[in-house]
Design a protein around this motif. Structure first.
Motif, PDB file in Angstrom:
ATOM      1  N   VAL A   1       0.674  -1.279  -0.084  1.00  0.00           N
ATOM      2  CA  VAL A   1       0.138   0.093   0.077  1.00  0.00           C
ATOM      3  C   VAL A   1       0.759   1.326  -0.013  1.00  0.00           C
ATOM      4  CG1 VAL A   1      -1.797   1.318   1.517  1.00  0.00           C
ATOM      5  CG2 VAL A   1      -1.821  -0.971   1.098  1.00  0.00           C
ATOM      6  N   ALA A   2       0.624   2.226  -0.904  1.00  0.00           N
ATOM      7  CA  ALA A   2       1.567   3.339  -1.311  1.00  0.00           C
ATOM      8  C   ALA A   2       1.619   4.229  -0.268  1.00  0.00           C
ATOM      9  CB  ALA A   2       1.257   3.603  -2.376  1.00  0.00           C
ATOM     10  N   ASP A   3       0.418   4.657   0.478  1.00  0.00           N
ATOM     11  CA  ASP A   3       0.390   5.694   1.227  1.00  0.00           C
ATOM     12  C   ASP A   3      -0.686   5.772   2.226  1.00  0.00           C
ATOM     13  OD1 ASP A   3      -1.771   6.889  -0.279  1.00  0.00           O
ATOM     14  OD2 ASP A   3      -0.578   7.707  -1.909  1.00  0.00           O
ATOM     15  N   ALA A   4      -0.637   6.880   2.978  1.00  0.00           N
ATOM     16  CA  ALA A   4      -1.515   6.823   4.047  1.00  0.00           C
ATOM     17  C   ALA A   4      -3.084   6.864   3.761  1.00  0.00           C
ATOM     18  CB  ALA A   4      -1.246   8.079   5.023  1.00  0.00           C
ATOM     19  N   ASP A   5      -3.283   7.700   2.773  1.00  0.00           N
ATOM     20  CA  ASP A   5      -4.892   7.824   2.091  1.00  0.00           C
ATOM     21  C   ASP A   5      -5.294   6.416   1.861  1.00  0.00           C
ATOM     22  OD1 ASP A   5      -4.944  10.524   2.633  1.00  0.00           O
ATOM     23  OD2 ASP A   5      -4.360  11.150   0.777  1.00  0.00           O
ATOM     24  N   ALA A   6      -4.282   5.798   0.931  1.00  0.00           N
ATOM     25  CA  ALA A   6      -4.778   4.255   0.477  1.00  0.00           C
ATOM     26  C   ALA A   6      -5.035   3.373   1.643  1.00  0.00           C
ATOM     27  CB  ALA A   6      -3.831   3.601  -0.299  1.00  0.00           C
ATOM     28  N   LEU A   7      -4.178   3.520   2.744  1.00  0.00           N
ATOM     29  CA  LEU A   7      -4.299   2.645   3.693  1.00  0.00           C
ATOM     30  C   LEU A   7      -5.530   3.113   4.459  1.00  0.00           C
ATOM     31  CD1 LEU A   7      -3.140   0.468   5.587  1.00  0.00           C
ATOM     32  CD2 LEU A   7      -1.934   1.964   7.017  1.00  0.00           C
ATOM     33  N   ARG A   8      -5.701   4.293   4.822  1.00  0.00           N
ATOM     34  CA  ARG A   8      -7.223   4.579   5.539  1.00  0.00           C
ATOM     35  C   ARG A   8      -8.253   4.255   4.811  1.00  0.00           C
ATOM     36  NH1 ARG A   8      -5.537   9.692   5.592  1.00  0.00           N
ATOM     37  NH2 ARG A   8      -4.400   9.526   7.739  1.00  0.00           N
ATOM     38  N   ALA A   9      -8.232   4.132   3.291  1.00  0.00           N
ATOM     39  CA  ALA A   9      -9.303   3.671   2.513  1.00  0.00           C
ATOM     40  C   ALA A   9      -9.566   2.171   2.773  1.00  0.00           C
ATOM     41  CB  ALA A   9      -8.986   4.012   0.969  1.00  0.00           C
ATOM     42  N   LEU A  10      -8.678   1.508   3.420  1.00  0.00           N
ATOM     43  CA  LEU A  10      -8.952   0.076   3.585  1.00  0.00           C
ATOM     44  C   LEU A  10      -9.769  -0.401   4.648  1.00  0.00           C
ATOM     45  CD1 LEU A  10      -5.475  -1.576   2.474  1.00  0.00           C
ATOM     46  CD2 LEU A  10      -7.687  -1.275   1.424  1.00  0.00           C
ATOM     47  N   GLY A  11      -9.851   0.930   5.545  1.00  0.00           N
ATOM     48  CA  GLY A  11     -10.800   0.822   7.000  1.00  0.00           C
ATOM     49  C   GLY A  11     -10.106  -0.263   7.995  1.00  0.00           C
ATOM     50  N   GLU A  12     -10.954  -1.069   8.473  1.00  0.00           N
ATOM     51  CA  GLU A  12     -10.596  -1.796   9.776  1.00  0.00           C
ATOM     52  C   GLU A  12     -11.038  -3.159   9.434  1.00  0.00           C
ATOM     53  OE1 GLU A  12     -12.658  -1.290  13.873  1.00  0.00           O
ATOM     54  OE2 GLU A  12     -12.373   0.867  12.895  1.00  0.00           O
ATOM     55  N   ASP A  13     -10.137  -3.932   9.957  1.00  0.00           N
ATOM     56  CA  ASP A  13     -10.364  -5.297   9.949  1.00  0.00           C
ATOM     57  C   ASP A  13      -9.558  -6.278  10.696  1.00  0.00           C
ATOM     58  OD1 ASP A  13     -11.276  -8.006   9.318  1.00  0.00           O
ATOM     59  OD2 ASP A  13     -10.137  -7.958   7.438  1.00  0.00           O
ATOM     60  N   GLU A  14      -9.918  -6.888  11.724  1.00  0.00           N
ATOM     61  CA  GLU A  14      -9.108  -7.716  12.758  1.00  0.00           C
ATOM     62  C   GLU A  14      -8.329  -8.858  11.912  1.00  0.00           C
ATOM     63  OE1 GLU A  14     -10.815  -9.304  16.284  1.00  0.00           O
ATOM     64  OE2 GLU A  14     -10.353  -7.118  17.231  1.00  0.00           O
ATOM     65  N   ASP A  15      -8.918  -9.017  10.934  1.00  0.00           N
ATOM     66  CA  ASP A  15      -8.124 -10.435   9.992  1.00  0.00           C
ATOM     67  C   ASP A  15      -7.167  -9.992   9.296  1.00  0.00           C
ATOM     68  OD1 ASP A  15      -9.615 -12.232  11.928  1.00  0.00           O
ATOM     69  OD2 ASP A  15     -11.104 -11.997  10.552  1.00  0.00           O
ATOM     70  N   THR A  16      -6.911  -8.737   9.234  1.00  0.00           N
ATOM     71  CA  THR A  16      -5.937  -7.965   8.379  1.00  0.00           C
ATOM     72  C   THR A  16      -4.775  -7.497   8.836  1.00  0.00           C
ATOM     73  OG1 THR A  16      -7.563  -7.985   6.627  1.00  0.00           O
ATOM     74  CG2 THR A  16      -5.473  -6.788   6.076  1.00  0.00           C
ATOM     75  N   LEU A  17      -3.672  -7.643   8.428  1.00  0.00           N
ATOM     76  CA  LEU A  17      -2.348  -6.977   9.240  1.00  0.00           C
ATOM     77  C   LEU A  17      -1.858  -5.768   8.380  1.00  0.00           C
ATOM     78  CD1 LEU A  17      -0.398 -10.071  10.630  1.00  0.00           C
ATOM     79  CD2 LEU A  17      -2.128  -8.541  11.684  1.00  0.00           C
ATOM     80  N   VAL A  18      -1.304  -4.773   8.939  1.00  0.00           N
ATOM     81  CA  VAL A  18      -0.288  -3.834   8.426  1.00  0.00           C
ATOM     82  C   VAL A  18       1.036  -4.126   8.782  1.00  0.00           C
ATOM     83  CG1 VAL A  18       0.032  -1.343   7.904  1.00  0.00           C
ATOM     84  CG2 VAL A  18      -2.388  -2.340   8.397  1.00  0.00           C
ATOM     85  N   GLN A  19       2.032  -4.326   8.038  1.00  0.00           N
ATOM     86  CA  GLN A  19       3.330  -4.453   8.326  1.00  0.00           C
ATOM     87  C   GLN A  19       4.394  -3.803   7.683  1.00  0.00           C
ATOM     88  OE1 GLN A  19       4.864  -8.671   7.705  1.00  0.00           O
ATOM     89  NE2 GLN A  19       4.557  -8.801   9.899  1.00  0.00           N
ATOM     90  N   ALA A  20       5.349  -3.446   8.374  1.00  0.00           N
ATOM     91  CA  ALA A  20       6.354  -2.481   7.801  1.00  0.00           C
ATOM     92  C   ALA A  20       6.969  -3.367   6.730  1.00  0.00           C
ATOM     93  CB  ALA A  20       7.531  -2.067   8.886  1.00  0.00           C
ATOM     94  N   ASN A  21       7.417  -2.850   5.561  1.00  0.00           N
ATOM     95  CA  ASN A  21       7.961  -3.481   4.512  1.00  0.00           C
ATOM     96  C   ASN A  21       9.421  -3.990   4.851  1.00  0.00           C
ATOM     97  OD1 ASN A  21       8.151  -4.517   1.919  1.00  0.00           O
ATOM     98  ND2 ASN A  21       9.018  -2.502   0.956  1.00  0.00           N
ATOM     99  N   LEU A  22       9.446  -4.954   4.445  1.00  0.00           N
ATOM    100  CA  LEU A  22      11.083  -5.518   4.417  1.00  0.00           C
ATOM    101  C   LEU A  22      11.698  -5.474   3.184  1.00  0.00           C
ATOM    102  CD1 LEU A  22      10.505  -8.425   6.903  1.00  0.00           C
ATOM    103  CD2 LEU A  22      11.666  -6.125   7.672  1.00  0.00           C
ATOM    104  N   PRO A  23      12.666  -4.654   2.660  1.00  0.00           N
ATOM    105  CA  PRO A  23      12.879  -4.284   1.246  1.00  0.00           C
ATOM    106  C   PRO A  23      13.865  -5.439   0.712  1.00  0.00           C
ATOM    107  CG  PRO A  23      13.713  -2.586   2.426  1.00  0.00           C
ATOM    108  CD  PRO A  23      13.024  -3.489   3.470  1.00  0.00           C
ATOM    109  N   GLY A  24      14.498  -6.019   1.834  1.00  0.00           N
ATOM    110  CA  GLY A  24      15.882  -7.162   1.044  1.00  0.00           C
ATOM    111  C   GLY A  24      15.568  -8.356   1.007  1.00  0.00           C
ATOM    112  N   ASP A  25      16.393  -9.016   0.841  1.00  0.00           N
ATOM    113  CA  ASP A  25      16.703 -10.370   0.500  1.00  0.00           C
ATOM    114  C   ASP A  25      15.707 -11.500   1.272  1.00  0.00           C
ATOM    115  OD1 ASP A  25      17.827 -10.253  -1.682  1.00  0.00           O
ATOM    116  OD2 ASP A  25      19.781 -10.291  -0.903  1.00  0.00           O
ATOM    117  N   GLU A  26      15.164 -12.499   0.665  1.00  0.00           N
ATOM    118  CA  GLU A  26      14.428 -13.365   1.808  1.00  0.00           C
ATOM    119  C   GLU A  26      15.006 -14.772   1.950  1.00  0.00           C
ATOM    120  OE1 GLU A  26      10.107 -13.040   0.749  1.00  0.00           O
ATOM    121  OE2 GLU A  26       9.961 -15.094   1.407  1.00  0.00           O
TER     122      GLU A  26
END
Ligand SMILES: Nc1ncnc2c1ncn2[C@@H]1O[C@H](COP(=O)(O)OP(=O)(O)OP(=O)(O)O)[C@@H](O)[C@H]1O
Ligand SMILES: [Zn+2]
Ligand SMILES: [Zn+2]
Lengths: 324, 244
Positions: free
Chosen positions: A167-192
């Motif tokens: 998700v690109a920005d705060a507005d887009a995240l806000r637009a997703l609303g609220e959900d206990e079964d969905t997580l927001v997580q800091a992006n880990l940009p490196g190798d897996e």
């Protein structure tokens, strides 16, 4: 069980890469009789065991699945059960006692460990402060302006990478609303990395084998290599301790913006890419069998760096041998 | 007429048992291909099982095959030392019902119910002697034969390795007790390919006492019906006894 009688091992999910990896590892042991089960008669792993040792079972989600599996274990005098099917595992682990009563040990981490792994929110909370863990919140429970973008949004209990997106920005995240079964997580940009991790009965980590996935095709690793990297190993050890691991789990790590190995998720079961770890020197299915049998494990099992490319294989049968 | 062990398969499971893969019709065709003289179609029951009438109807509706006898049975475990069997209360054995009840040692029949292998090992470690454990098992097996009416001992002694015991620890009087009860109650005893039991000593003792022995693959897929290697040796040993 006397020392002279072979150990009877049932592997469920015989059609999947993890089931096949476990079957092929244990097939090399002369003290083991292998039995294989799957819900699908074309599951190839069924045909890696002797005729007469192939069983069709109900789908893991069916209501009577556990009852019939316990009965199968009783009748077939199964000493150790390996389940390689995600949906089955917690249901079976919840009935470990019933399996025990018919004489079957379950080669899987405890129900408590499974549950914390299957809930990625609980897992992040458990690991936060113990090892690098990306900030993880329930969707709608945090101020969208408090994040660095992009962020990852994904299901709390997902598998197979379904529903993971940036998700690109705060507005887009806000637009997703609220959900206990969905997580927001800091992006880990490196190798897996995937770290196959085995802990003994005391929770002591016997081996942690990091693998890079050089190529992934539809979620299956088709080329990879083991990586000797102290930091990855140490991080996986910390994860294992945090979740109380006994047995085998696949710890997934990814490097954060500072290049540190951070927690992505834990699959508390044998991964399909296990043959690489076995070939690199750590035969985890075999060690997990010894663990389930209450035998002492070595303190530490080393591995070497090794690469793999994978291909499909064929099992040829008389047409009449295919389960009708 | 005495039919040779290897021409019979008196323990064949069908899809009425959860995890088996072949239908009664497929098993029948396999028995015909294997040239068997007799097959017993058997499925697992417990006290709550309700499918028995349907299973019997399906077997009854199978086409007749010349020279191939088709029999039925249900397999149930011995629940405790008194030989109680895990069968539905309304089970009919004999005319209008199943031909035989297969008596199975899936767990150890303890005085207070079935013991798990671990419990049995614990009792053995805590002082229960191997002899006493054998006697309990044999006694329960004999009582189960009395209760079954028309029984068949399924994979007799297959439990022993799982509880750290061995057939060599059986006393002659144990075998005599089983043989006498089997003869008196008309119970057949199978020689089981899958579990390779009972062993040669027991087979010879039972045969010498006049027990009706039958072959059994305990198969749950048609491809293994009537297919013997281990049992074939037991059969030839029994032929020697018969010739004496
Ligand atoms: N915080 C994150 N930062 C960067 N990438 C992420 C993050 N979370 C998930 N991903 C990407 O999405 C993929 C799937 O995520 P995750 O492992 O959490 O879910 P999953 O559905 O359990 O996946 P799988 O079952 O395929 O392992 C990861 O392998 C990674 O590539
Ligand atoms: Zn049985
Ligand atoms: Zn059976």
């Amino acid at each position: 069980m006397s020392d002279s009688s072979p150990t009877r091992v049932l592997v469920t999910g015989a059609g999947g890469p993890a089931g096949i990896a476990v079957l092929r590892s244990l097939a090399r042991r002369h003290d083991v009789v292998l039995l294989a089960a799957d819900m699908d008669r074309y599951a190839s792993g069924l045909y890696l065991v002797d005729e007469g040792a192939r069983f069709l079972v109900e789908p893991g989600l069916s209501e009577t699945f556990v009852d019939s599996l316990v009965e199968l274990c009783e009748r077939e005098r199964v000493d150790v059960l390996f389940s390689t099917v995600d949906v089955e595992l917690p249901r079976i682990a919840a009935e470990r006692k019933r399996l025990d009563e018919v004489g079957t040990a379950l080669a899987a981490p405890s129900l408590e460990t499974l549950e914390v792994c299957l809930d990625k929110y609980a897992l992040a909370q458990r690991c936060d402060g113990v090892l690098p863990t990306p900030r993880t919140e329930l969707l709608g429970a945090s101020d969208p302006d408090s994040w660095d973008y992009p962020v990852i949004v994904k299901p709390r209990r997902g598998a197979g990478s379904r529903g993971v997106h940036l998700v690109a920005d705060a507005d887009a995240l806000r637009a997703l609303g609220e959900d206990e079964d969905t997580l927001v997580q800091a992006n880990l940009p490196g190798d897996e990395y995937s770290v196959d991790t085995l802990a003994d009965a005391d929770g002591h980590v016997v081996a942690a084998v990091p693998r890079s996935r050089l190529r992934v095709d539809s979620g299956v690793s088709v080329a990879g290599a083991t990586v000797a990297d102290e930091e990855l190993e140490a991080t996986a050890r910390k994860v294992a301790e945090a979740i109380g691991l006994v047995g085998v789990a696949n710890v997934q790590l990814r490097r954060d913006a500072e290049g540190r190995a951070a927690l992505l998720e834990v699959n508390p079961r044998f991964p399909g890419a296990m043959p690489l770890t076995v070939a690199a020197g750590v035969d985890m299915p075999s060690l997990a069998l010894d663990l389930a049998l209450g035998r002492e494990l070595p303190d530490r099992v080393p591995f070497r760096e090794l690469a793999v490319v994978r291909f499909l294989e064929d099992v040829f049968l008389a047409p009449s041998e295919v389960l009708a | 007429m005495i039919v040779d062990l290897v021409d019979t398969d008196h323990h064949v499971h069908s899809t009425w048992s959860d995890d088996a893969v072949s239908t009664p019709a497929e098993n029948l065709a396999a028995a015909q291909r294997a040239g068997l003289a007799s097959i017993r179609m058997v499925d697992h029951v417990r006290v709550g099982t309700t499918y028995v009438p349907e299973f019997l109807a399906e077997v009854a509706a199978l086409p007749r095959v010349d020279g191939l006898e088709v029999l039925t049975g249900v397999e149930a475990k011995i629940l405790d030392a008194s030989g109680r069997l895990d069968v539905p209360a309304d089970l009919v054995v004999g005319p209008g019902g199943v031909d035989r009840v297969l008596i199975a040692d899936h767990q150890f029949p303890g005085p207070d119910g079935s013991w798990s292998p671990r419990r049995t090992l614990e009792e053995l470690a805590a002082g229960l002697s191997a002899q006493d454990a054998m006697s309990m098992l044999v006694q329960a097996t004999c009582s189960a034969m009395e209760r079954a009416g028309r029984g068949q001992l399924a994979h007799l002694f297959s439990l022993l390795p799982k509880i750290g015991l061995h057939e060599s620890e059986l006393l002659d009087e144990h075998l005599t007790a089983i043989a006498d009860t089997a003869v008196r109650t008309g119970t057949t005893v199978e020689v089981n390919e899958k579990w390779r039991c009972p062993g040669p000593r027991a087979v010879l003792a039972l045969a010498a006492a006049g027990v009706d022995l039958v072959g059994s693959t305990d198969s749950h897929e048609a491809s293994t019906v009537g297919s013997y290697s281990w049992v074939a040796e037991a059969a030839s040993a029994r032929r020697l006894v018969g010739a004496r």
